[in-house]
Design an enzyme around this catalytic site. Structure first.
Site, PDB file in Angstrom:
ATOM      1  N   HIS A 113       0.618  -1.061   0.214  1.00  0.00           N
ATOM      2  CA  HIS A 113       0.121  -0.395   0.165  1.00  0.00           C
ATOM      3  C   HIS A 113       0.619   0.905   0.630  1.00  0.00           C
ATOM      4  O   HIS A 113       2.140   1.174   0.552  1.00  0.00           O
ATOM      5  CB  HIS A 113      -0.244  -0.016   1.301  1.00  0.00           C
ATOM      6  CG  HIS A 113      -0.238   0.629   2.258  1.00  0.00           C
ATOM      7  ND1 HIS A 113       0.901  -1.012   2.957  1.00  0.00           N
ATOM      8  CD2 HIS A 113       0.581   0.933   3.324  1.00  0.00           C
ATOM      9  CE1 HIS A 113       0.367  -0.939   4.552  1.00  0.00           C
ATOM     10  NE2 HIS A 113       0.989   0.849   4.160  1.00  0.00           N
ATOM     11  N   ASP A 167       0.700   4.401   1.723  1.00  0.00           N
ATOM     12  CA  ASP A 167       0.049   5.728   3.454  1.00  0.00           C
ATOM     13  C   ASP A 167      -1.070   6.294   2.740  1.00  0.00           C
ATOM     14  O   ASP A 167      -0.600   7.119   1.908  1.00  0.00           O
ATOM     15  CB  ASP A 167       0.860   6.293   4.359  1.00  0.00           C
ATOM     16  CG  ASP A 167       1.691   5.341   5.043  1.00  0.00           C
ATOM     17  OD1 ASP A 167       1.617   3.923   4.880  1.00  0.00           O
ATOM     18  OD2 ASP A 167       2.934   5.862   5.420  1.00  0.00           O
ATOM     19  N   HIS A 225       4.501  -0.110   0.064  1.00  0.00           N
ATOM     20  CA  HIS A 225       5.607  -0.708   1.076  1.00  0.00           C
ATOM     21  C   HIS A 225       4.571  -1.855   1.471  1.00  0.00           C
ATOM     22  O   HIS A 225       3.281  -1.938   1.648  1.00  0.00           O
ATOM     23  CB  HIS A 225       5.847  -0.097   2.173  1.00  0.00           C
ATOM     24  CG  HIS A 225       5.167   1.079   3.112  1.00  0.00           C
ATOM     25  ND1 HIS A 225       4.363   1.958   2.132  1.00  0.00           N
ATOM     26  CD2 HIS A 225       4.559   1.042   4.411  1.00  0.00           C
ATOM     27  CE1 HIS A 225       3.868   2.540   3.237  1.00  0.00           C
ATOM     28  NE2 HIS A 225       4.018   1.896   4.201  1.00  0.00           N
ATOM     29  N   ARG A 262       5.428   6.285  13.685  1.00  0.00           N
ATOM     30  CA  ARG A 262       5.438   6.763  12.083  1.00  0.00           C
ATOM     31  C   ARG A 262       4.303   8.281  12.266  1.00  0.00           C
ATOM     32  O   ARG A 262       3.699   8.803  13.046  1.00  0.00           O
ATOM     33  CB  ARG A 262       4.620   6.377  11.571  1.00  0.00           C
ATOM     34  CG  ARG A 262       4.755   5.804  10.154  1.00  0.00           C
ATOM     35  CD  ARG A 262       3.314   5.759   9.320  1.00  0.00           C
ATOM     36  NE  ARG A 262       2.215   6.132   8.974  1.00  0.00           N
ATOM     37  CZ  ARG A 262       1.307   5.958   8.133  1.00  0.00           C
ATOM     38  NH1 ARG A 262       0.932   3.930   8.173  1.00  0.00           N
ATOM     39  NH2 ARG A 262      -0.267   6.550   8.935  1.00  0.00           N
TER      40      ARG A 262
END
Length: 278
Positions: free
Chosen positions: A100, A102, A252, A268
Site C-alpha cells: 500500500h 500510506d 511498502h 510513524r
C-alpha cells in the site's frame, strides 16, 4: 551515501536527527528523497518531540483517523505495536501487512512518512519497499497506453473490514472521515514530473469503468508487477533506524514476526500532502 537497492533507496550517515539540521543539510535530504524515494538513517536516538520536530520540516503532519493508537503525548505520532499497557494496546498491530501507499484513501493523500524504530524483534518484522516509478517505466508501451487514462477507487472502509475483521468496526465518525475516493491509476510526481503506478492491495478497490472481473485481473497483474524483486528493497530493522519514504511514488508492506516472543514499537509521523494526485 550508499544505495539500498538498484531501483530504490539510499542510506545516509553522519546525521544526528535529534539536533536541528541546517538548511543546506535538510535541502539535501529533500533532494535525495525526490531522487531515490526512500532514505534510511541508522543509529538515531530520538525523543518523541525530536521525531515530530524533524518530520515537521517536511510540512504539516497528519493526525491518523484511528485515534485510539495515538497513545503518546504527540497526536502526530501513529503507534504501530503489539505491546499492551494496562491491558490495552498502545499501537495498531498487524497494520500494513499488505502492499500500500500510506493514506491513499484520502482526497489529498500524504506526501510521505517518517518511521522510527523504538523496539524491534531480533528476527522478522522487515519492511518491503517498492518503486512505483521503476515499475511504471518497465511496462510495455501497449500497457502504458491502456492504463494511462484509468482511475481507481481507494476505500479505507473496505480495507479495514478485510484486514481487521476480528475488531470493532469503524465508528460512524471514522467512516465519515474516510469516504471512498477516486485517484488516477498512473500519477505524476508534483516535484519531479515523473510518472508512477498508483496501485495497492486491498485499499485499491476497483478500476473505474471496468467490469469487476477485468478490474480485479488488471489490479492483480499490476500489483504483481510493481512488487517484484526487481523494483523492491527489504529493510531489516535495527533499533534507532529512521526511514523516510515518499508515498507519492512508492508502496511498502510490513512482514510478520513472532509477536508472542517479541515486542515491536514503531512511531510513524505522516507528512500531509498538498495536492490531489494527477
Amino acid at each position: 551515501m550508499t544505495p539500498l537497492s538498484p531501483k530504490i533507496g539510499v542510506e545516509i550517515a553522519g546525521i544526528d536527527l535529534s539536533q536541528p539540521l541546517d538548511e543546506a543539510t535538510f535541502a539535501e535530504i529533500r533532494r535525495l528523497l525526490n531522487e531515490h524515494s526512500l532514505i534510511a538513517i541508522r543509529g538515531q536516538n530520538l525523543s518523541e518531540a525530536e521525531h515530530v520536530a524533524f518530520a515537521r520540516r517536511f510540512g504539516q503532519l497528519q493526525i491518523h483517523v484511528l485515534k485510539q493508537f495515538l497513545t503518546t503525548p504527540y497526536p502526530e505520532l501513529y503507534v504501530l505495536s503489539n505491546k499492551r499497557e494496562a491491558g490495552k494496546p498502545i499501537g495498531n498491530h498487524k497494520e500494513g501487512w499488505n502492499w500500500h501507499s500510506d493514506l491513499s484513501y484520502l482526497e489529498v493523500p500524504c506526501l510521505g512518512s517518517v518511521l522510527y524504530a523504538r523496539e524491534v524483534p531480533p528476527v522478522g518484522a522487515d519492511t518491503l519497499f517498492s518503486s512505483m516509478e521503476a515499475a511504471w517505466e518497465a511496462l510495455d508501451a501497449e500497457t502504458k497506453a491502456k492504463i494511462r487514462p484509468l482511475k481507481c477507487v481507494h476505500s479505507y472502509s473496505g480495507y479495514y473490514a478485510k484486514a481487521f475483521a476480528d475488531r470493532t468496526p469503524l465508528t460512524e465518525e471514522q467512516r465519515a472521515a474516510t469516504p471512498d475516493v477516486v485517484h488516477p491509476l498512473v500519477r505524476t510526481h508534483p516535484e519531479t514530473g515523473r510518472l508512477s503506478l498508483y496501485v495497492g492491495e486491498d485499499v485499491v478497490k476497483e478500476v473505474v469503468g471496468l467490469e469487476p472481473e477485468e478490474s480485479a485481473a488488471l489490479l492483480a497483474r499490476l500489483n504483481r508487477h510493481a512488487t517484484s524483486d526487481e523494483f523492491s528493497h527489504r529493510h531489516v530493522w535495527r533499533q534507532g533506524d529512521v526511514i523516510i519514504w515518499d508515498n507519492r511514488c512508492t508502496m511498502h508492506k510490513a512482514t510478520p514476526y513472532d509477536d508472542v516472543a517479541y515486542t515491536r514499537v514503531m512511531h510513524r509521523a505522516t507528512i500531509c500532502g498538498t495536492e490531489r494526485p494527477f
